[in-house]
Design an enzyme around this catalytic site. Structure first.
Site, PDB file in Angstrom:
ATOM      1  N   ARG A  94      -3.509  10.330   6.578  1.00  0.00           N
ATOM      2  CA  ARG A  94      -3.587   8.935   6.980  1.00  0.00           C
ATOM      3  C   ARG A  94      -3.017   8.038   5.892  1.00  0.00           C
ATOM      4  O   ARG A  94      -3.249   8.259   4.709  1.00  0.00           O
ATOM      5  CB  ARG A  94      -5.043   8.541   7.246  1.00  0.00           C
ATOM      6  CG  ARG A  94      -5.228   7.069   7.530  1.00  0.00           C
ATOM      7  CD  ARG A  94      -6.633   6.726   7.967  1.00  0.00           C
ATOM      8  NE  ARG A  94      -7.628   6.772   6.914  1.00  0.00           N
ATOM      9  CZ  ARG A  94      -7.777   5.862   5.948  1.00  0.00           C
ATOM     10  NH1 ARG A  94      -6.947   4.832   5.875  1.00  0.00           N
ATOM     11  NH2 ARG A  94      -8.735   5.986   5.063  1.00  0.00           N
TER      12      ARG A  94
ATOM     13  N   HIS B  27     -12.518  11.596   1.454  1.00  0.00           N
ATOM     14  CA  HIS B  27     -12.533  10.198   1.876  1.00  0.00           C
ATOM     15  C   HIS B  27     -12.495  10.005   3.375  1.00  0.00           C
ATOM     16  O   HIS B  27     -13.149   9.127   3.908  1.00  0.00           O
ATOM     17  CB  HIS B  27     -11.321   9.512   1.242  1.00  0.00           C
ATOM     18  CG  HIS B  27     -11.209   8.045   1.524  1.00  0.00           C
ATOM     19  ND1 HIS B  27     -12.210   7.158   1.203  1.00  0.00           N
ATOM     20  CD2 HIS B  27     -10.220   7.300   2.112  1.00  0.00           C
ATOM     21  CE1 HIS B  27     -11.839   5.927   1.558  1.00  0.00           C
ATOM     22  NE2 HIS B  27     -10.651   5.994   2.124  1.00  0.00           N
TER      23      HIS B  27
ATOM     24  N   LEU C  97     -15.408   4.709  -4.229  1.00  0.00           N
ATOM     25  CA  LEU C  97     -13.978   4.440  -4.053  1.00  0.00           C
ATOM     26  C   LEU C  97     -13.511   3.229  -4.854  1.00  0.00           C
ATOM     27  O   LEU C  97     -14.207   2.228  -4.925  1.00  0.00           O
ATOM     28  CB  LEU C  97     -13.731   4.171  -2.556  1.00  0.00           C
ATOM     29  CG  LEU C  97     -12.334   3.680  -2.154  1.00  0.00           C
ATOM     30  CD1 LEU C  97     -11.341   4.817  -2.229  1.00  0.00           C
ATOM     31  CD2 LEU C  97     -12.361   3.092  -0.748  1.00  0.00           C
TER      32      LEU C  97
ATOM     33  N   PHE D 282       0.860  -1.179   0.000  1.00  0.00           N
ATOM     34  CA  PHE D 282       0.000   0.000   0.000  1.00  0.00           C
ATOM     35  C   PHE D 282       0.899   1.232   0.000  1.00  0.00           C
ATOM     36  O   PHE D 282       2.099   1.137   0.224  1.00  0.00           O
ATOM     37  CB  PHE D 282      -0.890  -0.013   1.256  1.00  0.00           C
ATOM     38  CG  PHE D 282      -2.356  -0.219   0.972  1.00  0.00           C
ATOM     39  CD1 PHE D 282      -2.795  -1.286   0.215  1.00  0.00           C
ATOM     40  CD2 PHE D 282      -3.309   0.664   1.488  1.00  0.00           C
ATOM     41  CE1 PHE D 282      -4.143  -1.477  -0.031  1.00  0.00           C
ATOM     42  CE2 PHE D 282      -4.657   0.479   1.244  1.00  0.00           C
ATOM     43  CZ  PHE D 282      -5.083  -0.585   0.485  1.00  0.00           C
TER      44      PHE D 282
ATOM     45  N   ARG E 113      -1.138   9.477   0.084  1.00  0.00           N
ATOM     46  CA  ARG E 113      -2.362   9.823  -0.637  1.00  0.00           C
ATOM     47  C   ARG E 113      -2.455  11.318  -0.929  1.00  0.00           C
ATOM     48  O   ARG E 113      -2.942  11.726  -1.985  1.00  0.00           O
ATOM     49  CB  ARG E 113      -3.590   9.397   0.174  1.00  0.00           C
ATOM     50  CG  ARG E 113      -3.809   7.922   0.117  1.00  0.00           C
ATOM     51  CD  ARG E 113      -5.046   7.522   0.906  1.00  0.00           C
ATOM     52  NE  ARG E 113      -5.226   6.082   0.781  1.00  0.00           N
ATOM     53  CZ  ARG E 113      -6.107   5.380   1.481  1.00  0.00           C
ATOM     54  NH1 ARG E 113      -6.868   5.975   2.381  1.00  0.00           N
ATOM     55  NH2 ARG E 113      -6.212   4.071   1.306  1.00  0.00           N
TER      56      ARG E 113
ATOM     57  N   GLU F 241      -6.768   1.738  -2.992  1.00  0.00           N
ATOM     58  CA  GLU F 241      -5.343   1.953  -3.244  1.00  0.00           C
ATOM     59  C   GLU F 241      -4.656   0.621  -3.557  1.00  0.00           C
ATOM     60  O   GLU F 241      -3.608   0.581  -4.193  1.00  0.00           O
ATOM     61  CB  GLU F 241      -4.746   2.550  -1.960  1.00  0.00           C
ATOM     62  CG  GLU F 241      -3.298   2.930  -2.030  1.00  0.00           C
ATOM     63  CD  GLU F 241      -2.930   3.782  -0.822  1.00  0.00           C
ATOM     64  OE1 GLU F 241      -3.584   4.814  -0.590  1.00  0.00           O
ATOM     65  OE2 GLU F 241      -1.985   3.402  -0.103  1.00  0.00           O
TER      66      GLU F 241
ATOM     67  N   GLN G 296      -8.750  13.958   4.169  1.00  0.00           N
ATOM     68  CA  GLN G 296      -8.063  13.217   3.118  1.00  0.00           C
ATOM     69  C   GLN G 296      -8.912  13.131   1.854  1.00  0.00           C
ATOM     70  O   GLN G 296     -10.081  12.745   1.918  1.00  0.00           O
ATOM     71  CB  GLN G 296      -7.760  11.805   3.600  1.00  0.00           C
ATOM     72  CG  GLN G 296      -7.091  10.951   2.541  1.00  0.00           C
ATOM     73  CD  GLN G 296      -6.422   9.730   3.150  1.00  0.00           C
ATOM     74  OE1 GLN G 296      -7.058   8.720   3.394  1.00  0.00           O
ATOM     75  NE2 GLN G 296      -5.136   9.856   3.429  1.00  0.00           N
TER      76      GLN G 296
ATOM     77  N   HIS H  81      -9.053  11.024  -1.318  1.00  0.00           N
ATOM     78  CA  HIS H  81      -8.507   9.767  -1.841  1.00  0.00           C
ATOM     79  C   HIS H  81      -8.252   9.927  -3.338  1.00  0.00           C
ATOM     80  O   HIS H  81      -9.114  10.426  -4.055  1.00  0.00           O
ATOM     81  CB  HIS H  81      -9.487   8.624  -1.589  1.00  0.00           C
ATOM     82  CG  HIS H  81      -8.877   7.269  -1.774  1.00  0.00           C
ATOM     83  ND1 HIS H  81      -8.511   6.785  -3.007  1.00  0.00           N
ATOM     84  CD2 HIS H  81      -8.557   6.299  -0.876  1.00  0.00           C
ATOM     85  CE1 HIS H  81      -7.989   5.567  -2.859  1.00  0.00           C
ATOM     86  NE2 HIS H  81      -8.011   5.252  -1.575  1.00  0.00           N
TER      87      HIS H  81
END
Lengths: 234, 590
Positions: free
Chosen positions: B401, B356, B255, B121, B289, B258, B243, B245
């Site tokens: 995050r 997000h 979504l 990730f 991100r 990732e 955040q 995304h």
């Protein structure tokens, strides 16, 4: 203008349910049915339905659209509308709380009945319990159930015996644990299912398979449980 | 006003998502009288939408993996305003919490060795950034949140937790000492209003992504816990940190994980260029991100966006092959076909940065105890109130995050809250009862709404709020735009407080719930706006055109927004982990 016909019932003000016709301007777009409901609700706030994720993973907005159960949020108009008409009704066979909201207690009760949690009486290791990819693959098509009740509420056997027939969704979950290499309660689980109603009321008509919005196959899972019950008996 | 029915518990958890159910499980196992209040049936909570996985150093993909490396990545990802004691706790306790989930039955994907499958990730490294890309995110295909949430619900069922499903908490009840002694809640099916009294009230109400017009978040993510806390006069921390995304499906907002990039997918612009190579030469598409989202917006602004309007970029996945896509990313294939009308096996997916996750929230310590600060700037525990999961700011995410850290956060701190409350209950919690006027105060908003006659339409006001936030507090921010946004919000406050409720019926009245949710959305939006304008630097997700650099001299700290006087204060970041050396702030490059 799309012609939408919605099942309406408010127990406080209506002596009986009725169908309300509403015209919706979709702007020529192939909206999802949930988008259409949101457009209607922005004008008439009394129209009542459940919704949460709006992407087909939470299972809130199961309803009957032009005669077929499905999730409003992932059903595009092009898939369901015929002759410019969309008829929205609550999931069949369950008591209506209000409009498109049904009382799902019977559905959840059948889910609870199959003890849908892992049972393993050996001491847990310090890391995870090992499971091969092949063993894990047996859970594919089972663990993805989102408890939307589209299947069970499309099943005549469940309509007849919602208290005694577990129904396709509950049985899919029963098999999800029977099929899990980490579960040690197979015998206990089968013993609880071994009666004329819990499993054997399924007549294999596959309405459940036909409507499942996640493309799962409860009938197949029920077949596996039947085989396990039969081989246990012999 | 007729007296309310009172229901009493040792612990009440508001919210039936991952954090709430993990806390509930802990308390239910302890034998204390515990209840979960959830506005949806628990498995409909937003945790269900988490896809890619739960990041944790369980040393499956790499037997030498180390939670300290995960800690390093998380501190760096936070742009150094994550609290290092909390991050240390999360990363070190994480493996235990993940193995517990597996023992409970969570159907993780597996490696050939039979261990939990881990995928790479963004922002992950080995050996403190020196050893290349790590693969640390434990996954159940791309449905990890679904698998986790259902497993936790099943675990609670096994332990006989009491659920108040489709009940909606409206406001906190405070006693004369300022301690939290429960909540006012509505049973949605009957409309009954109840005082739920508790020695410990745990907020696990999740995020508030619905303050933006374009969001990956569910309809239900309306910041109810933040709204309740602010109305009770409690502060929120780092609430300007939102955040975006990188990969929300353009137009739909849905979504795509990732994990797509973790499995080898990458972003391309209209020229087919893999543009992240220019912005993050090492990590490329797996940079933080915030970094990827900004790069995408720059590509679009500079005219290299895709589609007829040039308003998105493409996520390319087809080179991974049908087998990998269908086995590792089956849910993504489904979502992309449904919402983007693009089959990832054959064509790229149109994506755009989409709101997000709320990094900020109710400040807490590692036990989930909610905090405020006194006049001298010292932390003060708010008696009776706890928070965990997205609504809390403990803070493990700081200004940005990392992917896969939210599921870990909610499991670890849901569990920690439960453990702490269990011990506190054992040693005895004494709080004065709420008086009639305390309760009346808590239900006054609801009473006012029920008596409303005039006022504007809730859906129209919500739309106006969402477009204000989208236009004025997006990926890139500046003072002029934010000040205009704040003016618009000031105008909206009165209009939203006086929004109209046409439907006064008791039976399953979702119009009433939506009006109450709108109040909460507004509180979150206003706090976000004021804190964002105040933080005069760029850090993590907070990127300002007018202050482009990170300013450690003035802003290496949490912001703390106080609702009573709409003031933004500062609170120190914790740089004192217990077992490792402090990670000193340095330039954040990927």
């Amino acid at each position: 203008m799309l012609q939408v016909s919605i099942y309406r019932y408010n127990p406080e003000t209506d002596s009986e349910p009725y169908m309300q016709d509403v015209q919706v301007d979709t702007g020529g777009k192939d909206l999802m049915v949930l988008d259409v409901l949101e457009l209607i609700k922005s004008q008439d706030t009394t129209v009542t339905y459940r919704r949460s994720c709006r992407e087909g993973v939470c299972g809130s907005d199961g309803m009957n659209m032009n005669g077929k159960n499905g999730l409003a949020c992932i059903t595009p108009l092009s898939e369901t509308v015929r002759n410019n008409k969309l008829v929205l009704r609550p999931l069949p066979g369950l008591p209506v709380v209000r409009d498109l909201v049904v009382d799902m207690s019977m559905f959840y009760a059948q889910y609870e009945k199959v003890q849908p949690f892992l049972m393993n009486d050996t001491p847990a290791p310090a890391i995870e319990r090992l499971q091969s990819p092949e063993e894990r693959e047996k859970l594919d098509g089972l663990y993805e159930c989102i408890l939307c009740a589209c299947c069970s509420s499309a099943c005549p056997s469940f309509w007849w015996n919602p208290d005694r027939f577990i129904g396709p969704s509950g049985l899919l979950q029963a098999y999800r644990f029977l099929a899990d290499s980490r579960d040690t309660a197979t015998e206990e689980r089968l013993a609880k299912l071994d009666d004329p109603f819990s499993v054997f009321r399924c007549h294999g008509i596959q309405n459940c398979v036909n409507v499942c919005p996640k493309n799962l196959n409860p009938t197949r899972a029920i077949g596996h449980i039947r085989n396990m019950l039969l081989s246990r008996a012999t | 006003m007729a007296a309310l029915r009172t229901i009493s518990f040792d612990g009440v958890i508001v919210g039936g998502g991952g954090a709430g159910m993990r806390a509930a499980l802990q308390l239910a196992q302890s034998g204390y009288k515990t209840a979960v209040i959830s506005k949806v049936f628990p498995t409909r909570s937003h945790t269900v939408s988490a896809q890619g996985g739960i990041t944790c150093a369980i040393a499956s993909a790499d037997p030498n993996d180390d939670w300290r490396w995960h800690m390093y990545d998380t501190v760096k990802g936070s742009d150094y305003i994550g609290d290092q004691d909390a991050i240390e706790y999360m990363c070190s306790v994480g493996p235990e919490a993940v193995f517990e989930l597996e023992h409970m039955g969570l159907p993780f994907s597996r490696t050939e060795e039979g261990r939990i499958y881990q995928r790479p990730f963004g922002g992950q490294s080995k050996n403190y950034g020196e050893g290349g890309q790590a693969a640390r995110t434990c996954a159940a295909a791309d449905r990890t949140g679904h698998a986790l949430l259902h497993t936790l619900y099943q675990g609670n069922m096994k332990n006989n937790t009491v659920f108040f499903n489709e009940w909606y908490a409206t406001d906190l009840v405070k006693n004369q000492d300022g301690a939290v002694v429960g909540v006012i809640a509505i049973c949605m099916e009957t409309g009954e209003i109840v005082y739920v009294k508790s020695k410990a009230t745990v907020f696990a109400t999740g995020g508030a992504g619905r303050i933006y017009a374009s969001t990956t978040n569910a309809h239900i993510n309306t910041g109810d816990g933040i709204g309740m806390a602010l109305r009770a006069g409690f502060p929120v921390q780092d609430i300007e940190m939102w955040q975006f995304h990188p990969t929300g499906i353009a137009g739909a907002g849905v979504l795509v994980t990732e994990g797509c990039r973790g499995e080898g997918g990458y972003l391309i612009n209209k020229d087919g260029e893999r543009f992240m190579e220019r912005y993050a030469p090492n990590a490329k598409d797996l940079a933080g991100r915030d970094v990827v989202a900004r790069s995408m917006v720059l590509e679009i602004i500079e005219g290299r966006g895709c589609g007829p309007e040039g308003d998105h970029v493409f996520l390319k996945l087809d080179h991974l092959g049908e087998e990998v896509l269908e086995s590792r990313l089956p849910g993504i294939c489904e979502l992309s076909r449904t919402f983007a009308h693009a089959d990832p096996v054959k064509e790229p997916v149109p994506v755009v940065p989409t709101c997000h996750y709320m990094m900020g929230g109710i400040p807490t310590n590692v036990h989930g105890q909610a905090l405020t600060v006194d006049a001298n700037g010292n932390d003060q525990i708010i008696p009776g109130l706890y928070a965990c999961g997205e609504v809390a700011c403990v803070s493990v995410h700081g200004a940005n995050r990392l992917g896969g850290n939210s599921l870990l956060d909610l499991v670890v701190f849901g569990r920690a809250s439960g453990l702490y409350i269990e011990n506190a209950l054992r040693s005895g919690i004494e709080m004065r009862d709420a008086s009639d006027s305390d309760i009346e105060q808590a239900r006054s908003r609801l009473d006012k709404l029920n008596q409303s006659s005039g006022g504007e339409n809730v859906a129209a006001l919500r739309k106006e709020l969402q477009s204000t936030m989208q236009n004025h507090f997006g990926v890139f921010r500046n003072a002029e735009f934010m000040q205009k946004g704040i003016e618009k919000l000031a105008d909206l406050r009165g209009r939203i407080e006086n929004a109209r409720l046409d439907d006064k019926s008791m039976a399953y009245n979702t119009a009433r719930i939506e009006a109450l949710e709108l109040h909460n959305l507004f509180e979150v939006a206003e706090a976000t706006a004021i804190a964002a304008e105040e933080r005069k630097e760029s850090r993590g997700a907070h990127a300002r055109d007018d202050f482009q650099e990170r300013d450690d001299a003035n802003w290496l700290c949490h912001s703390l927004y106080f609702p009573t006087d709409k003031r933004v204060g500062k609170r120190a970041v914790n740089f004192e982990p217990k077992t490792v050396e402090t990670f000193q702030p340095k330039a954040r490059v990927y």
